[in-house]
Design an enzyme around this catalytic site. Sequence first.
Site, PDB file in Angstrom:
ATOM      1  N   GLU A 200     -11.584  -1.142  -5.346  1.00  0.00           N
ATOM      2  CA  GLU A 200     -11.672  -0.435  -4.853  1.00  0.00           C
ATOM      3  C   GLU A 200     -11.131   1.307  -4.024  1.00  0.00           C
ATOM      4  OE1 GLU A 200     -12.007  -0.978  -0.246  1.00  0.00           O
ATOM      5  OE2 GLU A 200     -13.466  -0.361   0.180  1.00  0.00           O
TER       6      GLU A 200
ATOM      7  N   ARG B  44       0.919  -1.553   0.109  1.00  0.00           N
ATOM      8  CA  ARG B  44      -0.019  -0.262   0.029  1.00  0.00           C
ATOM      9  C   ARG B  44       1.040   1.046   0.049  1.00  0.00           C
ATOM     10  NH1 ARG B  44      -4.981  -1.196   4.313  1.00  0.00           N
ATOM     11  NH2 ARG B  44      -5.743  -3.170   3.590  1.00  0.00           N
TER      12      ARG B  44
END
Lengths: 454, 136
Positions: free
Chosen positions: A157, A86
Amino acid sequence: MSLLQEEREIILNNEFVDNFDFAEVEEFVRNADKELFISHHFAQKKKMLVQPRGGFPTYEKQFALNEFFVKANVDVLPLTIDSNTRLNDYATAKKMLRLSEETEKDMLNGYPLVNHGYRTTRKMITHFNKPVSLRHGTPDARLLIETAIASGIFEIEGGPITYLLPYSKNFPLDKAFLYWKYVEKVCANYSKLNLPINRESFGPLTATLVPPSITIVIQLLEMLLSLEEGVKSFSVSFSQTGSMNQDIVMGAVLRKMAKYYADEINCSDAAINLVYHQWMGAFPTNKDYAEQLINMSTVIASMVGADKIITKTREEASGIPTKEANAKTVANTQYTLGILNGLPKIVDQEEEEILSLEVKAIMEAVFNDPADTLWRKVFNSIKNGTIDVPFSPHIINHNEMITVRDANKNIRIIKRGNVPIPDKCFLYEKSKCDLSKDTTSIVNDIIHDIGIMQ
Amino acid sequence: MKVITGVVGNDIHVVANRLIELSLDARGFEVFNLGVNTYLEEFFDAAVETQADILLISSLNGEAEGWAREVKFLKSKYKTLDNLVMMIGGNLVVGTAAAKDIVPRYRNYGFDLVFHQVDLNTGLDTLEEYLKTRNI
């Protein structure tokens, strides 16, 4: 060569990527089975889709988790990405993946997709032949989503606001907007080859007393930023507020407004879906109570009329859930959905009107910002506090808005900061709360209001 | 009276931090909230810059202990911080430990007031009492 393609080649020419074959990936997407596209399942409108959360570091464990989910009759598989990926730290992710493989101890809190690569991951995705949703929290997701789509993951998402304000202290917001613009463009381009790639915004935000008007405005803005780049399937989302009535009102207003604003920019051809997150706040440590809470969330999602529900597990309070607990929630949620029949239709016109006025006022203030493009208008609006997310850790967020719960546990705004909540609405919100208290007791109330489900 | 506050280290837990700011504000302090994910140097730099009276560090994930060991050494490099009231609170260890063991350790690290898993208002009441005794 287009500027976008030049950027893509730079992004994919990376020491952690094993020779990205653009032509082969395009061919794969063009011929991919429609079952892999969540947009196909949304279009069929058969039932509310059930999607858990989950990601393990190794291929074997992820595969085993998916097997459990499929046995539990899952509709949409998740792929949750580890925290190193991430933050674009692929070197650490690689090291931790090797450690996880060698010791059989999980050293990552998710699946390091970039390190596994698309050739490997695609085998898993096509084996199960279910739609997969990419769950992450990445401000710069360019490499990640390229790898995801090449793997057969056709739901992405996130967004520049919803993946930044709840998760980061000082990653530059303007950069996040530009990186996500790339994501939207790539999703839009691939969508032309087959069914649409679905984009989903992350409505829960900080999951801590965020008022419906702020959630809805951010959902609408991320939807518009996505549609204006050509995305044809988008999911707006929110999480359980703590008041059933507020959830129902919020769902209704969000759906209406999403359609209204999509029409405004001539994107009425895009499919807009509504996603409901089971309670995202602090969970009870008692696992049986946790199951009751999850069950209640499912009932509310049905009352809201959500197109998809994202589940929690009975182990939420104690860490990353086991695959058994995770699959159990899926089976339980499917069971509850199957027996929920003859739901009453509840409409609270007064609450809907107040909320709609608030949303429109904030949206108008954003559009009236003098900047030349939408993302800059949104950037300025966050910077000057027109949009203010309670409990965001990010330095750009104003933190001037204060919210509490009223007697029915509805989230109410008692201090609006720079957010242009119309006077009429602000008076209404405050009229529902006991404002005679001093700040010390209000702080105690807020602590209580955050932990209502514990 | 000026207070610097924030959450130390790579800890991103923001809820209590906001509530600390609200409570200090309500008690009449002038608050400079550095937010989550704040390093020791940033706390001390802010204390110098604002001429703060109090430094209130908080921690939720417990990583404070790793940082707290460096407090004395780092603070000694700043010339104007000798009278700064040093306070720390929250969850002060990774895992579990008893307050009676933790408090003396943190005193040694250079903190005047140490609150391990103590209610926010109790902590702030104690701070106000302490300020009276020191005539600040």
